[in-house]
Each structure stands twice: as C-alpha cells, then as structure tokens.
Write a protein that holds these residues in place. Sequence first.
Motif, short mmCIF file in Angstrom:
data_model
loop_
_atom_site.label_atom_id
_atom_site.label_comp_id
_atom_site.label_asym_id
_atom_site.label_seq_id
_atom_site.Cartn_x
_atom_site.Cartn_y
_atom_site.Cartn_z
N ALA A 120 -62.02 77.54 47.48
CA ALA A 120 -61.37 77.03 48.68
C ALA A 120 -60.01 77.68 48.88
N LYS A 121 -59.23 77.74 47.82
CA LYS A 121 -57.89 78.32 47.95
C LYS A 121 -57.97 79.78 48.39
N ALA A 122 -58.89 80.53 47.79
CA ALA A 122 -59.03 81.95 48.15
C ALA A 122 -59.52 82.10 49.59
N ARG A 138 -57.57 83.97 52.83
CA ARG A 138 -58.16 85.06 53.61
C ARG A 138 -58.28 84.69 55.08
N MET A 139 -58.67 83.45 55.35
CA MET A 139 -58.84 82.99 56.72
C MET A 139 -57.52 83.03 57.48
N VAL A 140 -56.45 82.58 56.86
CA VAL A 140 -55.14 82.56 57.50
C VAL A 140 -54.62 83.97 57.72
N ALA A 141 -54.77 84.85 56.71
CA ALA A 141 -54.29 86.23 56.84
C ALA A 141 -54.99 86.93 58.00
N ASP A 142 -56.29 86.73 58.11
CA ASP A 142 -57.06 87.36 59.19
C ASP A 142 -56.62 86.80 60.55
N ALA A 143 -56.40 85.48 60.63
CA ALA A 143 -55.99 84.88 61.89
C ALA A 143 -54.61 85.35 62.32
N LEU A 144 -53.69 85.50 61.37
CA LEU A 144 -52.35 86.00 61.69
C LEU A 144 -52.43 87.39 62.30
N PHE A 171 -54.17 75.93 60.25
CA PHE A 171 -54.36 75.79 58.80
C PHE A 171 -53.36 76.61 58.00
N ALA A 172 -52.50 77.36 58.70
CA ALA A 172 -51.52 78.21 58.03
C ALA A 172 -50.23 77.42 57.79
N PRO A 173 -49.39 77.85 56.86
CA PRO A 173 -48.05 77.26 56.73
C PRO A 173 -47.28 77.49 58.03
N LEU A 174 -46.48 76.52 58.44
CA LEU A 174 -45.78 76.64 59.71
C LEU A 174 -44.86 77.84 59.75
N ASP A 175 -44.17 78.13 58.65
CA ASP A 175 -43.24 79.26 58.70
C ASP A 175 -43.95 80.58 58.95
#
Length: 906
Positions: A609-611, A615-621, A643-647
């Motif tokens: 889940a953590k991995a 990956r999901m957040v990096a791709d969305a950014l 689902f990403a950190p706000l900063d």
Amino acid sequence: MRGYSERREELIGAIRLLEDHDGDGVFDTSSVYADKLAWPTAVACYDGGIFVGAPPDILYLKDTDGDGRADRREVVFSGFGLDNVQGLLNSFNWGLDNVIHGATSGSGARVVSAASPLETPLTLRGRDFAIEPRTRRMDATSGGAQHGLSFDDWGHAFICHNSDNIIQVMFEDRYAARNPFYSPENPRLSIASDGPQADVFRISPVEPWRIVRTRLRVKGIVEGPIEGGGKAAGYFTSATGVTIYRGDAWPAAYRGNAFIGDVGSNLVHRKTLTPDGVTFRADRADPGVEFLASTDNWFRPVQFCNGPDGCLYVADMYREVIEHPDSLPPVIKKHLDLNSGYDRGRIYRIVPDGFRQPKIPALGKTATDELVALLGHANAWHAETAQRLLYERADQKAVPALEVLARDGAAVTGRMRAMYALRSLDALTETTLRRGLQDADAKLRRHAVRLAESFPQPSEELLNDLAKLAGDPDAGVRYQLAFTLGTWDRPRRVEALARLARTDGADPWMQLALMTSLASGAGAVAEQLLADETFVARAESEPFLRALGEQAGASGDPADAARVLRALDSLPEARGPLRATLIEAMLSGARDAGSSARLRPALDQSPAAKAAIERMVADALERAADASRPAAERIVAIETLSFAPLDSALPILSETIRASGEIALRRAAIGTLAQFSELAAAEVLIAKLGEAPPPLVTPIFDAVFSRDAWVRELLTAFGSGASDYALLPSTFRHRLQRHTDDAIRAAAARLDAQHAPQDIQAALASLGSAEKLRGVVEKGGDIFAERCAACHRVRGVGESVGPELAGVHDWDTARLLTSMVHPNAEINPQYTAYSVETLDGRSLSGILDSESATSITLRMSGGAQTVLKTQVRTAEPMDISLMPEGLTEGLAPQSVADLIAFIRGE
C-alpha cells in the motif's frame, strides 16, 4: 378527480360505487360513495372499506351503516406533495407481500402518520411507498416514476414516466438500506427496446395548439422539452398507467403483456415482455399500429385494471385538454378551456371475440378453505383478492389447507401465494420453505429464497439449502440469493457470496445485489477472490474487486481493511496495476465516508500500500502539472492529488485555480483542495476570491464552508478587509446566520450590521430604464456566461442547477428585473435549496436532486454531489433561493437589457 387541473380548492372530487346486481357484466347502479374530495388519485379495497389517495393525505373511508355512503372518514397519512397536478401519488396495488404499494410520483412527500405525528417524517423523493394496512405502517420502496405501477404474476414491478413508456424496478429499497456505505445505481431501468419517446401511431388529429407550442419550443421562445426531433406528435409524450394483463379471458398470447396509455395521443400501446437475464426486454407487440387508438381527441386512457371476469378495464378521463397548466405558454393557454370535460369520464371493458360472461363469485362471503383454493386461480384478480381476504381475516384455521397447497398445488402461482399467506399468519415453517427452495420451478425457488428472510435465526440446514442455490441454473434465483444472504451474519454467507461473485460478478446488477449484502464481510470476500488466480485474471472481475475495496475503506472496519491489504501484499508483482487500483479504491471509499483516519493504521502496515500510494501520487503530480495533456486527463490527476501531502499538491492546485483555462479544470482543483483539512488550503481558496470569475465564486464558497475552521478564517478575512463581504451570496449568509457555532453566528451578525443589505426598491428603480432599452443579444450572452451560466441553462448554454430560463420569454420586463434583483421573492418549490451538514464538519448547499435509502444527492454549481447518510448530521430545506442577491450589481441598465434580450432570445 374532477378538480383537475386548477380547481382543487372547490372539492368537487368524488368516488362512485358501481354495482352489477344481475351479474351480466354491465353496471346497473351508480352512487356516490364519498365526495368533497380535492384531487383523489388512487383507491384500494381493505377490510370492507377503501384507502384513498387524496394528496396531501391518504384517507380510509368505510360505510358502516350500509347506506352506500362512507360515514367513517379518517386521515391515515399526510404530507404528500401538491406541486405538480400530474405528479401526485397514484396506483395502489395489493402486493404478494400483503401490503398496499403506491407510487409517490414527482411531487415527493414528507409523510407523517396520523397515529404517530411526532415521528420523523418519511421523506419520499425518487422513491415510492408501501402501506402495511393492519398496522398502518409506511415504508419507502424503490420506484419514483410519474403515473403507473403494476406487478406481473411473479412480483416484478413496472412503472412509466412521461415519455419513458416502460421501466423495470430492479431491486427493493430495503436491500439498499442495509449497507450504509454503498450508494447503489438508480433502481429504474428503461426496458423498451424502441427506447423512450418511442414512436406511436395515433389516428386522432394533432391539436393545432400542440403544433404551435412545439414550434415555439424549437425556436426557444417558450420553455419545455423538444421531443421527437421537433415533431409535434407521433411519439410517446405522456405514458401512463402501465399495467400487466393477468386475466384468463383473452387468448394466452396476451398474458403478461404490458398495456400503457398515451393520453396525449389518445391511444393504448401494447408491449410483450421477454426475460433477459435478471431484466426484461419490452418489444412493440403491434407493428405499425396500436392495440387501441381513437379518432376522438378527448379519449384519455389514464389507468387500467384486470377485472374479475378476466378482461382488461380502461379508465378514460375524457377531457378536452389534459396538459399540465404550466406546460402551456400563456399565449396558448388563454385560448383553451382547461375545465372542459370535468363532468365526464368513461370506463371501457375490452373483451375477446365470442366472450361469454362468467359468473363472478362474491368472494367476501366465500368460506376460508375456498379462498385458499382460489390462490392458484388463472385469473390474477381472483387469486389476489383471495389472498387479501385471507390476510384480512387472519384465520389460523386456514393454515393446514395453505400448507397442503404450498406442497401439492398444481399451479406454481398457487404454491407461491400459499407461502406468502402462511407468512402473513406467522405460520410459515422451515419445512415448507425448504420444500420451496427445491421446487422444480425457478420462479418459485426465487420467492422461497426471499421468504427465507422471515427467519431471523435460520437453522444450519436452511442455510445449507440456500448456499447450494449459489449454483442454481436460473439467474433470477441467484440474483435474489445475493440480496437475501445479507440478512444474516453467518460464515456460510461469505462463502456463498464469493461463489456468486465468481459466476456472476461481471454483471452490474449482480454486483449491486452482492454489495447490498456486504455491509460487513467485504474484506473476507475480497480475500477469497484475490486468492483465486482464475478470477483475478479476468478483466471483467476488476469492477467488483474495486467495489469491495471501496467498501472496505468506507466501513472503517480495521479487520476488513487488513484482510484486503494482506491479500494485495500477496499478489504477484505482475498484478501491480490491480493492487494500485484497489488501494486507490480503498482510499476513495474512506475519504467519501469520512473514515480515512481509521484506515491509516492498516495502510501503514502494508508495504504494498505504501509503495502504491507513493507511485500514484508521483504520477498524479506529473500529469496534473502538464498543461499539454488533455483537460480530462488532468482532472483525473488533480482529483488523485487529494491523497497526496498538502505541501506537495498545494502549488499545483493553487496555480490551476489561478490560471486562465477550462472552468472544469479549475473547479476540480477547488474540489480537491476541499478534501484537505489543513488551514493552508482554506487560505489559498480565500485568497482567490477577489480574482475568481463568477462561475468559480460559488464553488470556492462551497469549499470554504465545508469546514468550520475554514469559515472562521473567511470571517477573519472579511473583518480585516482582506476579502470583500459583498461577494458572499445570500445562501451562504443564511447558513452563517443559522450556524450551530455561537462564535461564527456572532461574527456573521457583526458583519451584517456593518454591511447594510441591498435596498431592493432602490436597485429596481435604478434599473427601471432597462424596460425601455433594446438589448443586444450577443452582449447579453457574455453577461449570462459570466453571471448566470453556473446555475441556469438556456438554449444549450449553462448548467441545469436552477430552472431553465426559456420559459420566461412571456414574462414582462418588470417581473424579470424583480427575479434578478430579489430572487427570494418567489421560489419554485421544485428548486428549494437544502443545507446539509456532515459529521466530519463539512457544510453543503444545493438543490435536493434525489434521495435513496443510503444517500442524498445535491445538485450544485459544478455538478451533483452525493453524500452518504452515515455522514449526514442535518439536512434541512432553506427558505431562500440558491440564486444570490445582487446579481445585477455593477451592471448598467443597458447591460441588463442586453442580458434580458439574450434570455428571451430576442
């Protein structure tokens, strides 16, 4: 209903008692059973009297002294809507389950029982109802069409709505209510193979006023749907009274056919019904012609009934005009007499060639054992009436005969009805039921599965018999089993649900049924299915697995989530995309249900889940920031950033809101920021208010008002002058004035005192010269897009949150100006605003679009938003319009004239 359509207050409605004394099939006498009714729309016999739908009430009337007139008259329920004369409660039917089913229609209801006036009202919007006549309890049921409700011999429900001539009701509302974390699809499925607005073959002349109205609608001069490609007639416009023929007088080929009236085209349409999995397909039965058509424009077949002689009866309202008054433009309406025919009406009986009148038994005087024998009668009127009378008598002496019929009855319908009658007497045994589960007829097995829900503590033998039916060859049996298994929390349930998912999980309706039974246990089912490589390898399995992931996340059950995550950790690396999909589904479910905090510990324990989240957040950014990508792709990426950190997400979201570009993209960024709880997200949104174009102002306020801490930040900005209080629409001011937080209410009161409300009369006076100015349509279109299109739609421009504006063409300019400057002066009940507060501190406002057993949907600027009822603290109507006051502020009279010219299409 003689008061149709504008004479309700005169109380000229009545109920007549027609009697055939000599049994020749012709009524000999007619007498008034009850009168002084406003809009009577439904009637059902019970216990020597009748239930009557007379909105806003349901009455019970009874003649207790034998003079032929009802001398007992009591209000049983009240609260049915009156907004639409063609959308009133209707169509009472006695069901297999021994309750009276009725259609709510489009006016909705907040029903209060006369016996329990302090109970919370039952809200019916997009749902129908059922009355348990002995206890006088009302429950919500699935449905929600306009006029018409009918059942076939096996309890399948069919409704119709305006131009949509036949709709199947796919599941019962009570099943959807069991899983509070699941919002199912609409239970209404249009099944006409020729589609809604299907061709009809009228033989009556098309009314001149109908031709003129269609031309005015096509040109956008008056409001209303443009149907049939702009034709005035020749297609369904007013489907009503759908009824399944279940008599025994007609040729066998007609049994089970559907009959639907089209009152606008003066005809009766017929369709055949063919099973198609768990649904039906409805096909035109009479190519190129109608079952019944009239050259008489006054012929208005509004309802049908299966009669005791096995024939079909037709209720003909016989009116010159049967249009809704509001659908007639004033320029046409003034030339029509809407009362013409109020004192008329006809009943037809349709008989086959060579028909011979049968002897009709007086079933009310028939012995109980004879009533039992009639449950298998080929004419459903006899069987249904016998079942009702057995229910009314509640005679325990009927039990032995019913048990024999349930076991040995020649007619499968008789065996089925006998089991329902036994249940009504609290005499249905597991022995009788288990025999039904093994019946050779699949339709009876399906009902035996449903009746198993009557046993709150079933034996292991009964559960074993039910579990075996997961492999039943009939799709209808398996479909019912998927619903029924949710009745008990027993280990065998999970095994049977998993087996059903393996064989039927790709079918959307079966997915829905399975999910209603998984308020708990989704993780256990997912664990079994994810360990089945054959199931996982099928692409069609993914939607159901995703639904299980959403459920495990939404429920907040740590054990369910842990089961899913353990199974995902065990998947081979080649299943990485599936693992990511299910983790994203769990996150989405948790976010929507407000259970993210409960899900977090389980996620932290799962390496996969953590991995996957990283990956999901990096791709969305990356995708969200790439302006060269299509807007639709960027919107998906922006939504994933919740689902990403706000900063990490804040710079991209802030820039997206600020940048000029597609409004939908900027709204998505606002919506994503609203998912965060940190104050920094609110600060960005508040800072954008001064520069945001009008279509984004309301979405920003919606987001800021979603959390109390953010509202306090907004009030601080207003108080310091960092943001302009004048930007705040009246709906949001209303919410501040009624806020549950004392400090917020006090701060809002101080701001209200500092900012004098708009002087409506002064504003109207300053714009009065607009009445004399000629507007420029093109310039008005630009103003409409900037100030109105977020909520209104006209000639294809804008969004349909509030009413379409084509209908205001005939308004004088003074009325238009008043509606712009003072929108709260007149609010259409259909567009009442609702304020919803959630348990996690969010606050939403919009038009109440629909309501199900588990969720409510608000129609808001930027799209609809569905909220699970598990998350709702309060949901209350507001006494103001969603349209903000001050719409015309800053506009010169010429600009207002331009806007009016665009709205009118001049």
